[in-house]
Enzyme design. Structure first.
Site, short mmCIF file in Angstrom:
data_model
loop_
_atom_site.label_atom_id
_atom_site.label_comp_id
_atom_site.label_asym_id
_atom_site.label_seq_id
_atom_site.Cartn_x
_atom_site.Cartn_y
_atom_site.Cartn_z
N CYS A 409 35.58 47.48 13.36
CA CYS A 409 35.39 47.81 14.77
C CYS A 409 33.97 48.33 15.00
O CYS A 409 33.02 47.56 15.01
CB CYS A 409 36.45 48.80 15.24
SG CYS A 409 36.62 48.88 17.04
N HIS A 538 41.34 45.93 13.61
CA HIS A 538 41.63 47.01 12.66
C HIS A 538 42.65 46.52 11.63
O HIS A 538 43.86 46.71 11.81
CB HIS A 538 42.19 48.23 13.40
CG HIS A 538 41.19 48.99 14.19
ND1 HIS A 538 40.52 50.10 13.71
CD2 HIS A 538 40.71 48.78 15.46
CE1 HIS A 538 39.69 50.56 14.64
NE2 HIS A 538 39.78 49.77 15.70
N GLU A 540 43.52 47.69 8.92
CA GLU A 540 44.27 48.77 8.26
C GLU A 540 45.65 48.99 8.87
O GLU A 540 46.57 49.48 8.20
CB GLU A 540 43.48 50.08 8.28
CG GLU A 540 43.26 50.70 9.65
CD GLU A 540 41.97 50.26 10.33
OE1 GLU A 540 41.46 51.00 11.18
OE2 GLU A 540 41.49 49.15 10.01
#
Length: 592
Positions: A409, A538, A540
């Protein structure tokens, strides 16, 4: 529906989320379908407007819900997909009741905390607990409800009363409570210190005075509880010896489920909730057994490996490690699957900038030593100008020294700005986030974003990224095998300026992935580099213990020097990026 309430006493942050997730995982090993709900007793409607240093990271779901980081634990451990409805806050439930009152749903009655608010909490839980959350698309058998904060707090009183009523509404054999307490050692840190049980006794007394009676007491402690301590807690709290569970510090949180299983947690839950009466799918039972075998193998892997890989996480919220919870967990997942040990080095990005009154020469040199010695450099997401120059310096170091780099990001956006300045000759390149009058805005505000409103106005949720023609060389793309489209979760207000793309690509920066319309830049990569990747999404948020994010896996493998082997192993492996999801109510299969 069977309910497991996980509450906490003595202090907050004692590990309720990990214990709740571990309990859910153990229930899944029996072949049960499990869902989770987190109750947060703060007035915010959601976590979207809270600073990471205040409450930890904001976790984003498929539907764009900005929720508490514990929902990330649930998804990672249980391999399920939750919605914003699985996170209840005081603000959200009050707003719900007030909106009903304004519509006249209460038919002129005086709206009160009891019964209207407590009923609304129970109705919410009962409704959401029945929403399918896994690939079976069937109603769950068990719902884990975690109550944030500590019992006795003013903020959580209405939820405690709601849980007391829910226990009666659910009926005998359908409700179990695990109360997580803390057993301190006095003097602190002393090997021969005495384990004190009085805080736990008081915590259980508070719970019972509120109308609940814990079936299991999970005692958090630095070292295993002594037998006399366990017996003292059981005797003082009027429970059996096997109802006191020790949850001592372990080398990795992924060992907590093993710790709980070894102490017979499942046998107590099975008895109290009468789980043997639930008809289980043979397929799910088989999957549960296989999952548990793989989990135990991965959880013990760090104990048997010697090679360590150092990753420098260059961020702006490093004062609170929970600010990057999903990032650090994704790196752990990658390390386990690469069979390496992770050495995560936290670097305050502002310390990489020139030494000033805020940054001493010692902090400056320490930060740069960490970056220069790291096997890989990661710049995560964030907002605001502070520390961004330091992040760009870290990105430049990685780019010019062929060190594996991953920008997430903001980390991607800053890598683009750094490239524009130092390769493309755009000396005044910048972002409209930091300077609205920027002469060469490489990063711009997305046109559809409401600048006057903060909460829930970003580009949120799961969206597609399409690999572009001619990018088959991409190291990241190779990890996905023959997939031409992947789906990842987003949370951003700014994006790469489409007008600058041609100039950047002529300079050598390739936009490997774009959105489905080809208008938004999603992935950048340098061709002649060991691993230099930036992603607007993202990754994650979709990393799982048993199915690591391929973005993080590729980055870590490159840093560990085993990218080719990992690519060969994972390129055809099914993962969460290819699940069927709903976009605007229409079912679509990712990559199709």
């Amino acid at each position: 529906m069977k309910y497991v309430l996980v509450s906490g006493g003595v202090i907050s942050g004692v590990g309720k989320g990990i214990i709740a997730s571990s309990t859910g995982l153990l229930l899944k090993t029996l072949g049960l379908k499990v869902t989770s709900i987190k109750i947060d007793p703060y007035m915010n409607v959601d976590a979207g407007t809270m600073a990471p240093t205040e409450h930890g990271e904001v976790y984003v779901l498929d539907d764009g819900g900005e929720v508490d980081l514990d929902l990330g634990n649930y998804e990672r451990y249980l391999n399920i997909t939750l919605t914003r409805e699985n996170n209840i806050t005081t603000g959200k439930i009050y707003l719900h009741v007030i909106e009903r009152e304004r519509r006249g749903d209460y038919l002129g009655k005086t709206v009160q905390i009891v019964p209207h608010l407590t009923d609304a909490v129970q109705d919410w839980i009962e409704r959401v607990a029945r929403i399918p959350v896994d690939d079976s698309q069937e109603e769950p058998d068990v719902c884990i409800v975690e109550l944030g904060g500590t019992v006795g707090d003013v903020e959580s009183m209405v939820f405690i009363e709601s849980m007391r009523q829910l226990q009666r509404r659910a009926g005998k054999g359908n409700f179990l409570q695990i109360h997580v307490s803390y057993v301190p050692v006095m003097p602190p840190g002393g090997e021969g210190g005495e384990q004190k049980t009085k805080p736990t006794q008081r915590a259980i007394s508070d719970v019972r005075s509120a109308g609940l009676s814990p079936d299991l007491i999970a005692c958090r402690c630095e070292r295993p509880l002594e037998e006399q301590t366990i017996n003292k807690i059981a005797n003082a709290c009027q429970v059996e010896r096997d109802q006191v569970i020790t949850v001592h510090d372990v080398s990795t949180t992924y060992r907590v489920p093993v710790l709980l299983e070894n102490q017979g947690l499942l046998s107590t839950i099975r008895r109290v909730l009468q789980l043997d009466s639930i008809q289980k799918s043979p397929k799910l039972v088989e999957q549960g057994i296989a999952t548990w075998k793989l989990w135990k193998n991965l959880a013990t892997t760090p104990d048997h490996v010697l090679e360590t890989v150092s990753i420098a996480l260059v961020g702006k919220y490093t004062s609170l490690k929970d600010s990057y919870m999903s990032v650090s967990k994704s790196l752990e997942h990658a390390a386990m699957h690469c069979k390496k040990k992770l050495n995560l080095i936290w670097v305050d990005a502002s310390h990489l900038e020139d030494a000033t009154q805020e940054t001493s020469p010692a902090e400056f040199h320490k930060a740069w030593h960490a970056v220069c010695m790291a096997d890989g450099i990661l710049v995560p997401g964030g907002f605001g100008h502070r520390g961004t120059e330091g992040m760009m310096k870290a990105a430049r170091w990685a780019r010019t020294n062929n060190i594996p780099y991953l920008g997430v990001c903001l980390g991607m956006q800053l890598a683009v700005i750094e490239f524009a300045r130092n390769v493309c000759g755009m000396s005044q390149a910048g972002s409209e986030e930091f300077d609205e009058q920027c002469p060469e805005p490489v990063i711009v505000y997305m046109p559809e974003i409401d600048k006057a409103k903060m909460g829930g106005t970003m580009r949120l949720g799961k969206r597609p990224t399409v690999f572009q023609p001619g990018t088959e060389w991409s190291r990241l793309r190779k990890l996905y095998g023959d997939k031409k489209c992947i789906w990842e979760r987003h949370r951003h207000r700014y994006e790469v300026n489409p007008k600058m793309v041609e100039t950047l690509e002529k300079g050598g920066l390739t936009f490997v992935g774009k959105d489905e319309k080809g208008e938004r830049m999603e992935i950048i990569e340098l061709k002649d580099h060991k691993w230099y990747v930036g992603v607007q999404f993202h990754p994650e948020y979709l990393s799982r213990v048993l199915a690591p994010s391929k973005t993080f896996l590729g980055f870590f493998a490159a840093a560990a020097g085993c990218l080719e082997e990992i690519t060969e192993e994972f390129k055809d492996r099914h993962d969460l990026s290819h699940q069927e999801i709903k976009v605007n109510g229409v079912a679509k299969v990712n990559g199709a």
